[in-house]
Motif scaffolding. Structure first.
Motif, PDB file in Angstrom:
ATOM      1  N   LEU A  86       0.670  -1.126   0.039  1.00  0.00           N
ATOM      2  CA  LEU A  86      -0.265  -0.478   0.136  1.00  0.00           C
ATOM      3  C   LEU A  86       1.280   0.891   0.271  1.00  0.00           C
ATOM      4  O   LEU A  86       1.106   2.345  -0.429  1.00  0.00           O
ATOM      5  N   ASP A  87       2.477   1.290   0.485  1.00  0.00           N
ATOM      6  CA  ASP A  87       2.646   2.408   0.759  1.00  0.00           C
ATOM      7  C   ASP A  87       3.516   3.011  -0.875  1.00  0.00           C
ATOM      8  O   ASP A  87       3.643   3.100  -1.332  1.00  0.00           O
ATOM      9  N   VAL A 123       8.864   4.234   3.240  1.00  0.00           N
ATOM     10  CA  VAL A 123       8.147   4.912   1.602  1.00  0.00           C
ATOM     11  C   VAL A 123       8.467   6.173   2.000  1.00  0.00           C
ATOM     12  O   VAL A 123       8.352   7.135   1.011  1.00  0.00           O
ATOM     13  N   PHE A 124       9.869   6.433   2.654  1.00  0.00           N
ATOM     14  CA  PHE A 124      10.173   7.627   2.343  1.00  0.00           C
ATOM     15  C   PHE A 124      11.106   7.816   0.681  1.00  0.00           C
ATOM     16  O   PHE A 124      10.882   8.934  -0.071  1.00  0.00           O
ATOM     17  N   ALA A 143       0.148   8.856   7.273  1.00  0.00           N
ATOM     18  CA  ALA A 143      -0.365   8.412   8.436  1.00  0.00           C
ATOM     19  C   ALA A 143      -0.714   6.467   8.259  1.00  0.00           C
ATOM     20  O   ALA A 143      -1.261   6.520   9.452  1.00  0.00           O
ATOM     21  N   ASN A 144      -1.133   6.258   7.544  1.00  0.00           N
ATOM     22  CA  ASN A 144      -0.694   4.284   7.616  1.00  0.00           C
ATOM     23  C   ASN A 144       0.300   4.080   8.029  1.00  0.00           C
ATOM     24  O   ASN A 144       0.189   2.805   9.602  1.00  0.00           O
ATOM     25  N   ASN A 145       1.475   4.752   8.113  1.00  0.00           N
ATOM     26  CA  ASN A 145       2.583   4.129   8.259  1.00  0.00           C
ATOM     27  C   ASN A 145       2.352   3.931  10.158  1.00  0.00           C
ATOM     28  O   ASN A 145       2.992   3.448  10.834  1.00  0.00           O
ATOM     29  N   GLY A 186       0.031   2.162  15.920  1.00  0.00           N
ATOM     30  CA  GLY A 186      -0.445   2.312  16.859  1.00  0.00           C
ATOM     31  C   GLY A 186      -0.238   3.412  17.127  1.00  0.00           C
ATOM     32  O   GLY A 186      -0.675   3.881  18.219  1.00  0.00           O
ATOM     33  N   ILE A 187      -0.007   4.374  16.729  1.00  0.00           N
ATOM     34  CA  ILE A 187       0.119   5.861  16.308  1.00  0.00           C
ATOM     35  C   ILE A 187      -1.484   6.391  15.945  1.00  0.00           C
ATOM     36  O   ILE A 187      -1.162   6.357  14.678  1.00  0.00           O
ATOM     37  N   ASP A 188      -2.420   6.978  16.231  1.00  0.00           N
ATOM     38  CA  ASP A 188      -3.253   8.058  15.541  1.00  0.00           C
ATOM     39  C   ASP A 188      -2.595   9.386  15.217  1.00  0.00           C
ATOM     40  O   ASP A 188      -2.201  10.385  16.661  1.00  0.00           O
ATOM     41  N   TYR A 189      -2.607   9.628  13.999  1.00  0.00           N
ATOM     42  CA  TYR A 189      -2.045  10.592  13.452  1.00  0.00           C
ATOM     43  C   TYR A 189      -3.267  12.062  13.887  1.00  0.00           C
ATOM     44  O   TYR A 189      -4.472  11.626  13.270  1.00  0.00           O
ATOM     45  N   THR A 190      -3.126  12.696  14.195  1.00  0.00           N
ATOM     46  CA  THR A 190      -3.491  14.172  14.075  1.00  0.00           C
ATOM     47  C   THR A 190      -3.535  15.718  13.545  1.00  0.00           C
ATOM     48  O   THR A 190      -1.845  15.521  13.298  1.00  0.00           O
TER      49      THR A 190
END
Length: 227
Positions: A31-32, A89-90, A192-194, A199-203
């Motif tokens: 997906l990345d 991804v980078f 955001a998917n990464n 386990g981190i929700d992006y704000t």
């Protein structure tokens, strides 16, 4: 042309189907890769050349020059993060951003605007210079902070493109900006998917919660002028 777009859509659907059957780590990597939005600069050049050449006002000129550097900021930052973390991804998105820079250069060539692009990490616009320095410094502390910095860059790009689109009625400029914005939405999803896989929700930092949720909650976008 229609056949090409149909083929692109079928490929995207096949990738999504294949991804669903993979282990989570492999699915995330696919997906990345699919989120990195490479623009077909030759097709964009042909499309821009076929559109009327209009007189540009100062806002439109400033906008083109600014977006050229802002796309460079994204590329340079992801280069820096790839050197630190070698996370695919980078590298994928940095290479895609090169095509975004080249797509803005198409407009510069058409309207005979000087390209004063500087070395990697250096910017003529002082605001972009400060932003680059701050985000790379933050992203250098951990891979998670680098992914957050990537998401902020893409949010910033989306908002700036929205602002620039509101300032022009030139079809060639609008076409390029809309292609860039589709790519930025895809890249925001990737970062955001990464983070979510860690386990981190992006704000969101720039866009509203509603705008961000609409992007993150939808699939990778495909469109014309993508290679």
């Amino acid at each position: 042309m229609k056949e090409r777009f149909l083929a692109v859509g079928l490929i995207a659907l096949a990738l999504i189907g294949a991804a669903s059957a993979m282990p989570p780590a492999d699915r995330g990597a696919l997906l990345d890769e699919n989120s990195a939005t490479f623009l077909d600069v030759v097709s964009i050049r042909d499309a821009v050349a076929a559109m009327p050449k209009a007189d540009l006002n100062e806002s439109e000129i400033e906008g083109i020059l600014f977006m050229r550097e802002e796309e460079k900021l994204a590329r340079d930052a992801y280069w820096a993060f790839d050197d630190l973390y070698t996370l695919p991804v980078f590298d994928n998105i940095a290479r895609a951003e090169e095509t975004h820079m080249d797509s803005v250069k198409v407009l510069m060539d058409k309207y005979e605007l000087d390209d004063n692009i500087l070395e990697a990490g250096e910017f003529a616009d002082p605001h972009l210079q400060v932003l680059y320095h701050d985000l790379v410094e933050e992203g250098s502390s951990s891979v998670e902070e680098a992914l957050r910095a990537g998401a902020v860059i893409e949010e910033t790009d989306i908002q700036d493109l929205l602002d620039r689109l509101a300032e022009t009625d030139n079809e060639d400029i609008k076409m390029v900006y809309e292609a860039l914005m589709r790519g930025s939405r895809n890249h925001l999803r990737a970062f955001a998917n990464n983070l979510e896989r860690r386990g981190i929700d992006y704000t969101p930092q720039i866009l509203s919660d509603e705008e961000y949720d609409a992007i993150f909650g939808s699939s990778v976008e495909r469109g014309p002028y993508q290679s």
